[in-house]
Write a protein that holds these residues in place. Sequence first.
Motif, PDB file in Angstrom:
ATOM      1  N   LEU A  48      16.195 -63.995 -26.133  1.00  0.00           N
ATOM      2  CA  LEU A  48      16.168 -65.357 -25.594  1.00  0.00           C
ATOM      3  C   LEU A  48      14.831 -66.034 -25.874  1.00  0.00           C
ATOM      4  O   LEU A  48      14.793 -67.214 -26.241  1.00  0.00           O
ATOM      5  CB  LEU A  48      16.464 -65.340 -24.094  1.00  0.00           C
ATOM      6  N   LEU A  49      13.743 -65.290 -25.724  1.00  0.00           N
ATOM      7  CA  LEU A  49      12.420 -65.842 -26.015  1.00  0.00           C
ATOM      8  C   LEU A  49      12.318 -66.227 -27.485  1.00  0.00           C
ATOM      9  O   LEU A  49      11.891 -67.334 -27.822  1.00  0.00           O
ATOM     10  CB  LEU A  49      11.329 -64.835 -25.649  1.00  0.00           C
ATOM     11  N   ALA A  50      12.735 -65.330 -28.373  1.00  0.00           N
ATOM     12  CA  ALA A  50      12.673 -65.603 -29.809  1.00  0.00           C
ATOM     13  C   ALA A  50      13.552 -66.795 -30.176  1.00  0.00           C
ATOM     14  O   ALA A  50      13.147 -67.647 -30.986  1.00  0.00           O
ATOM     15  CB  ALA A  50      13.097 -64.364 -30.600  1.00  0.00           C
ATOM     16  N   SER A  51      14.739 -66.884 -29.587  1.00  0.00           N
ATOM     17  CA  SER A  51      15.621 -68.016 -29.907  1.00  0.00           C
ATOM     18  C   SER A  51      15.049 -69.323 -29.378  1.00  0.00           C
ATOM     19  O   SER A  51      15.161 -70.368 -30.039  1.00  0.00           O
ATOM     20  CB  SER A  51      17.034 -67.774 -29.384  1.00  0.00           C
ATOM     21  N   ALA A  52      14.405 -69.298 -28.211  1.00  0.00           N
ATOM     22  CA  ALA A  52      13.796 -70.514 -27.666  1.00  0.00           C
ATOM     23  C   ALA A  52      12.647 -70.992 -28.555  1.00  0.00           C
ATOM     24  O   ALA A  52      12.524 -72.186 -28.837  1.00  0.00           O
ATOM     25  CB  ALA A  52      13.307 -70.265 -26.243  1.00  0.00           C
ATOM     26  N   VAL A  53      11.820 -70.059 -29.013  1.00  0.00           N
ATOM     27  CA  VAL A  53      10.709 -70.421 -29.902  1.00  0.00           C
ATOM     28  C   VAL A  53      11.257 -70.986 -31.216  1.00  0.00           C
ATOM     29  O   VAL A  53      10.802 -72.020 -31.701  1.00  0.00           O
ATOM     30  CB  VAL A  53       9.790 -69.205 -30.148  1.00  0.00           C
ATOM     31  N   GLY A  54      12.247 -70.313 -31.784  1.00  0.00           N
ATOM     32  CA  GLY A  54      12.836 -70.774 -33.043  1.00  0.00           C
ATOM     33  C   GLY A  54      13.488 -72.139 -32.905  1.00  0.00           C
ATOM     34  O   GLY A  54      13.344 -73.000 -33.779  1.00  0.00           O
ATOM     35  N   CYS A  56      12.754 -74.473 -30.674  1.00  0.00           N
ATOM     36  CA  CYS A  56      11.703 -75.463 -30.452  1.00  0.00           C
ATOM     37  C   CYS A  56      11.017 -75.834 -31.771  1.00  0.00           C
ATOM     38  O   CYS A  56      10.813 -77.011 -32.073  1.00  0.00           O
ATOM     39  CB  CYS A  56      10.691 -74.921 -29.448  1.00  0.00           C
ATOM     40  N   LEU A  57      10.675 -74.832 -32.571  1.00  0.00           N
ATOM     41  CA  LEU A  57      10.026 -75.095 -33.855  1.00  0.00           C
ATOM     42  C   LEU A  57      10.948 -75.856 -34.807  1.00  0.00           C
ATOM     43  O   LEU A  57      10.519 -76.802 -35.479  1.00  0.00           O
ATOM     44  CB  LEU A  57       9.583 -73.783 -34.501  1.00  0.00           C
ATOM     45  N   SER A  58      12.214 -75.455 -34.848  1.00  0.00           N
ATOM     46  CA  SER A  58      13.179 -76.114 -35.734  1.00  0.00           C
ATOM     47  C   SER A  58      13.401 -77.569 -35.337  1.00  0.00           C
ATOM     48  O   SER A  58      13.431 -78.461 -36.191  1.00  0.00           O
ATOM     49  CB  SER A  58      14.509 -75.360 -35.715  1.00  0.00           C
ATOM     50  N   ALA A  59      13.558 -77.801 -34.039  1.00  0.00           N
ATOM     51  CA  ALA A  59      13.770 -79.171 -33.562  1.00  0.00           C
ATOM     52  C   ALA A  59      12.535 -80.034 -33.802  1.00  0.00           C
ATOM     53  O   ALA A  59      12.648 -81.214 -34.163  1.00  0.00           O
ATOM     54  CB  ALA A  59      14.137 -79.158 -32.081  1.00  0.00           C
ATOM     55  N   SER A  60      11.345 -79.462 -33.618  1.00  0.00           N
ATOM     56  CA  SER A  60      10.113 -80.219 -33.860  1.00  0.00           C
ATOM     57  C   SER A  60       9.975 -80.584 -35.335  1.00  0.00           C
ATOM     58  O   SER A  60       9.584 -81.705 -35.677  1.00  0.00           O
ATOM     59  CB  SER A  60       8.894 -79.403 -33.410  1.00  0.00           C
ATOM     60  N   LEU A  61      10.291 -79.641 -36.220  1.00  0.00           N
ATOM     61  CA  LEU A  61      10.242 -79.923 -37.653  1.00  0.00           C
ATOM     62  C   LEU A  61      11.251 -81.005 -38.024  1.00  0.00           C
ATOM     63  O   LEU A  61      10.934 -81.947 -38.755  1.00  0.00           O
ATOM     64  CB  LEU A  61      10.511 -78.652 -38.456  1.00  0.00           C
ATOM     65  N   LEU A  62      12.474 -80.888 -37.508  1.00  0.00           N
ATOM     66  CA  LEU A  62      13.508 -81.880 -37.791  1.00  0.00           C
ATOM     67  C   LEU A  62      13.082 -83.263 -37.319  1.00  0.00           C
ATOM     68  O   LEU A  62      13.218 -84.259 -38.045  1.00  0.00           O
ATOM     69  CB  LEU A  62      14.828 -81.471 -37.121  1.00  0.00           C
ATOM     70  N   PHE A  63      12.523 -83.349 -36.110  1.00  0.00           N
ATOM     71  CA  PHE A  63      12.061 -84.627 -35.571  1.00  0.00           C
ATOM     72  C   PHE A  63      10.978 -85.229 -36.464  1.00  0.00           C
ATOM     73  O   PHE A  63      11.026 -86.413 -36.809  1.00  0.00           O
ATOM     74  CB  PHE A  63      11.528 -84.440 -34.146  1.00  0.00           C
ATOM     75  N   ALA A  64      10.004 -84.401 -36.860  1.00  0.00           N
ATOM     76  CA  ALA A  64       8.901 -84.899 -37.685  1.00  0.00           C
ATOM     77  C   ALA A  64       9.391 -85.378 -39.047  1.00  0.00           C
ATOM     78  O   ALA A  64       8.966 -86.427 -39.543  1.00  0.00           O
ATOM     79  CB  ALA A  64       7.848 -83.808 -37.849  1.00  0.00           C
ATOM     80  N   LEU A  65      10.294 -84.616 -39.675  1.00  0.00           N
ATOM     81  CA  LEU A  65      10.796 -85.012 -40.984  1.00  0.00           C
ATOM     82  C   LEU A  65      11.655 -86.271 -40.901  1.00  0.00           C
ATOM     83  O   LEU A  65      11.558 -87.155 -41.760  1.00  0.00           O
ATOM     84  CB  LEU A  65      11.565 -83.863 -41.622  1.00  0.00           C
ATOM     85  N   ARG A  66      12.488 -86.358 -39.882  1.00  0.00           N
ATOM     86  CA  ARG A  66      13.320 -87.561 -39.735  1.00  0.00           C
ATOM     87  C   ARG A  66      12.483 -88.798 -39.447  1.00  0.00           C
ATOM     88  O   ARG A  66      12.858 -89.909 -39.825  1.00  0.00           O
ATOM     89  CB  ARG A  66      14.354 -87.353 -38.629  1.00  0.00           C
ATOM     90  N   LYS A  67      11.362 -88.602 -38.776  1.00  0.00           N
ATOM     91  CA  LYS A  67      10.464 -89.720 -38.483  1.00  0.00           C
ATOM     92  C   LYS A  67      10.010 -90.390 -39.783  1.00  0.00           C
ATOM     93  O   LYS A  67       9.773 -91.595 -39.825  1.00  0.00           O
ATOM     94  CB  LYS A  67       9.266 -89.207 -37.689  1.00  0.00           C
ATOM     95  N   TYR A  68       9.901 -89.588 -40.836  1.00  0.00           N
ATOM     96  CA  TYR A  68       9.493 -90.114 -42.143  1.00  0.00           C
ATOM     97  C   TYR A  68      10.671 -90.233 -43.097  1.00  0.00           C
ATOM     98  O   TYR A  68      10.536 -90.097 -44.305  1.00  0.00           O
ATOM     99  CB  TYR A  68       8.371 -89.242 -42.721  1.00  0.00           C
ATOM    100  N   LYS A  69      11.856 -90.451 -42.510  1.00  0.00           N
ATOM    101  CA  LYS A  69      13.082 -90.744 -43.259  1.00  0.00           C
ATOM    102  C   LYS A  69      13.509 -89.630 -44.208  1.00  0.00           C
ATOM    103  O   LYS A  69      14.102 -89.877 -45.250  1.00  0.00           O
ATOM    104  CB  LYS A  69      12.941 -92.070 -44.047  1.00  0.00           C
ATOM    105  N   GLN A  70      13.199 -88.404 -43.868  1.00  0.00           N
ATOM    106  CA  GLN A  70      13.633 -87.250 -44.638  1.00  0.00           C
ATOM    107  C   GLN A  70      14.924 -86.709 -44.033  1.00  0.00           C
ATOM    108  O   GLN A  70      15.168 -86.857 -42.839  1.00  0.00           O
ATOM    109  CB  GLN A  70      12.571 -86.155 -44.622  1.00  0.00           C
ATOM    110  N   ALA A  71      15.757 -86.072 -44.847  1.00  0.00           N
ATOM    111  CA  ALA A  71      17.014 -85.476 -44.381  1.00  0.00           C
ATOM    112  C   ALA A  71      17.029 -84.000 -44.793  1.00  0.00           C
ATOM    113  O   ALA A  71      17.603 -83.650 -45.824  1.00  0.00           O
ATOM    114  CB  ALA A  71      18.208 -86.219 -44.965  1.00  0.00           C
ATOM    115  N   PRO A  72      16.382 -83.147 -44.020  1.00  0.00           N
ATOM    116  CA  PRO A  72      16.218 -81.748 -44.430  1.00  0.00           C
ATOM    117  C   PRO A  72      17.397 -80.834 -44.106  1.00  0.00           C
ATOM    118  O   PRO A  72      17.352 -79.661 -44.438  1.00  0.00           O
ATOM    119  CB  PRO A  72      15.000 -81.320 -43.605  1.00  0.00           C
ATOM    120  N   GLU A  73      18.446 -81.355 -43.494  1.00  0.00           N
ATOM    121  CA  GLU A  73      19.543 -80.515 -43.036  1.00  0.00           C
ATOM    122  C   GLU A  73      20.212 -79.751 -44.162  1.00  0.00           C
ATOM    123  O   GLU A  73      20.327 -80.283 -45.253  1.00  0.00           O
ATOM    124  CB  GLU A  73      20.608 -81.358 -42.302  1.00  0.00           C
ATOM    125  N   PRO A  74      20.641 -78.546 -43.930  1.00  0.00           N
ATOM    126  CA  PRO A  74      20.525 -77.811 -42.666  1.00  0.00           C
ATOM    127  C   PRO A  74      19.212 -77.021 -42.605  1.00  0.00           C
ATOM    128  O   PRO A  74      18.789 -76.408 -43.579  1.00  0.00           O
ATOM    129  CB  PRO A  74      21.706 -76.852 -42.707  1.00  0.00           C
TER     130      PRO A  74
END
Length: 101
Positions: A48-54, A56-74
């Motif tokens: 659970l700890l590892a999944s929460a960290v992963g 959080c990091l994934s969502a933060s990266l997605l937010f940052a990239l989308r902020k600059y109009k990037q589409a990194p999915e998946p």
Amino acid sequence: MSDKPESVELQQLQDYRFEIRFADGLPPLQADEPAPLGAGEGPSPVQLLASAVGNCLSASLLFALRKYKQAPEPIGCRVAADVGRNAEGRLRVLGLQATLT
């Protein structure tokens, strides 16, 4: 994301198996230690700890990239937990290594 504090409630069900209750009407989750301590009837606290960290990091990266109009999915993420004994001989999570793709 919210600026308000987040909280969860845990209730012991049996031995090392706990029910985790979340706010907002989300369904509860059961966590359990693997054998020999528990019965492995749910993800372990380390998982659970590892999944929460992963997450959080994934969502933060997605937010940052989308902020600059990037589409990194998946986006993918693998988190490895290093579990071992500390200087006092207690079993602990000694480190986490995340790899984002």
